[in-house]
Enzyme design. Sequence first.
Site, PDB file in Angstrom:
ATOM      1  N   ARG A 137       0.833  -1.209   0.000  1.00  0.00           N
ATOM      2  CA  ARG A 137       0.000   0.000   0.000  1.00  0.00           C
ATOM      3  C   ARG A 137       0.863   1.254   0.000  1.00  0.00           C
ATOM      4  NH1 ARG A 137      -0.779   4.645   2.875  1.00  0.00           N
ATOM      5  NH2 ARG A 137      -0.439   3.492   4.826  1.00  0.00           N
ATOM      6  N   CYS A 184       5.499   9.744   0.714  1.00  0.00           N
ATOM      7  CA  CYS A 184       4.199  10.333   1.005  1.00  0.00           C
ATOM      8  C   CYS A 184       3.837  11.289  -0.113  1.00  0.00           C
ATOM      9  CB  CYS A 184       4.219  11.079   2.345  1.00  0.00           C
ATOM     10  SG  CYS A 184       2.643  11.882   2.707  1.00  0.00           S
TER      11      CYS A 184
END
Length: 311
Positions: free
Chosen positions: A20, A246
């Site tokens: 993920r 991120c």
Amino acid sequence: MVVPEPGLPGRVRVHEVGPRDGLQNESATVPTEVKAEFVRRLAEAGLTTIEATSFVHPKWVPQLADAERLYPLLSGLDGVDLPVLVPNGLGLDRALALGARRVAVFASATESFARANLNRSVDESLAMFEPVVTRAKRADGHVRGYLSMCFGDPWEGPVPLARVVRVCRALLDMGCDELSLGDTIGVATPGHVTALLEALAEAGVPSGVLGVHFHDTYGQALANTLAALRSGVTTVDASAGGLGGCPYARSATGNLATEDLVWMLRGLGIETGVDLGLLVATSVWMSERLGRPSPSRTVRALASADSHKEQ
């Protein structure tokens, strides 16, 4: 050589986030079948918690637009938990419809990142998550609360401990089963980690409900992990091969590599249940499909050693 350090836990649960968090930033679409094989190989290597995907709107994270196709392909992995990220109620609906019962919400300790990531204030984000957590618990679910920017924020700088403690306490009070403390831009150092864990303990947040999620921007992820272990933490997030970052914090670089973590823990005599050789082979396999070498030092060292043996 195994040289234990007194006072450390005997076993650590590795919370694998590669499928993920590790893949979400990839610009080229990774085929669903490759993602499923990645998860299966990680499970074969002994990882028992593998974060599979996110039920976020495809507009925001196109790489994970195949969540509905991927999750059913992962059935039959006995003894493996497959948590998924759910950003809101619609995401929870999608996850529950496929039988997912381990879910995670993604909060922020800072206003700037809450706005960048969720277009809401911290308190507005918490208000959005509360019914999601409540509904997940009513469905006999397990809920993890991610908390980003626990140590530093690219817009706001160092984050006060009290601010992190407040949001952690709010997530637990709404029903989260565990929390993951994120060093999203990798600026934490061991003393800061220890101070935050002490502040959380004083606020009634026990180490047993905490995990740590370190990025290696400044090469501090393993040192910070060791500081967390010394404070009683026994859950550590990591990404196979060091994949990930991120999408909403440009200064965030890769996650702590699972192989680097397992190498350190093995040297300390701490059990993980992970077969390091199989894990390295999995990361080499995935790096070949992504078209670039793994940034993990342990992957590079062990893969090179194996290559020399074959010659």
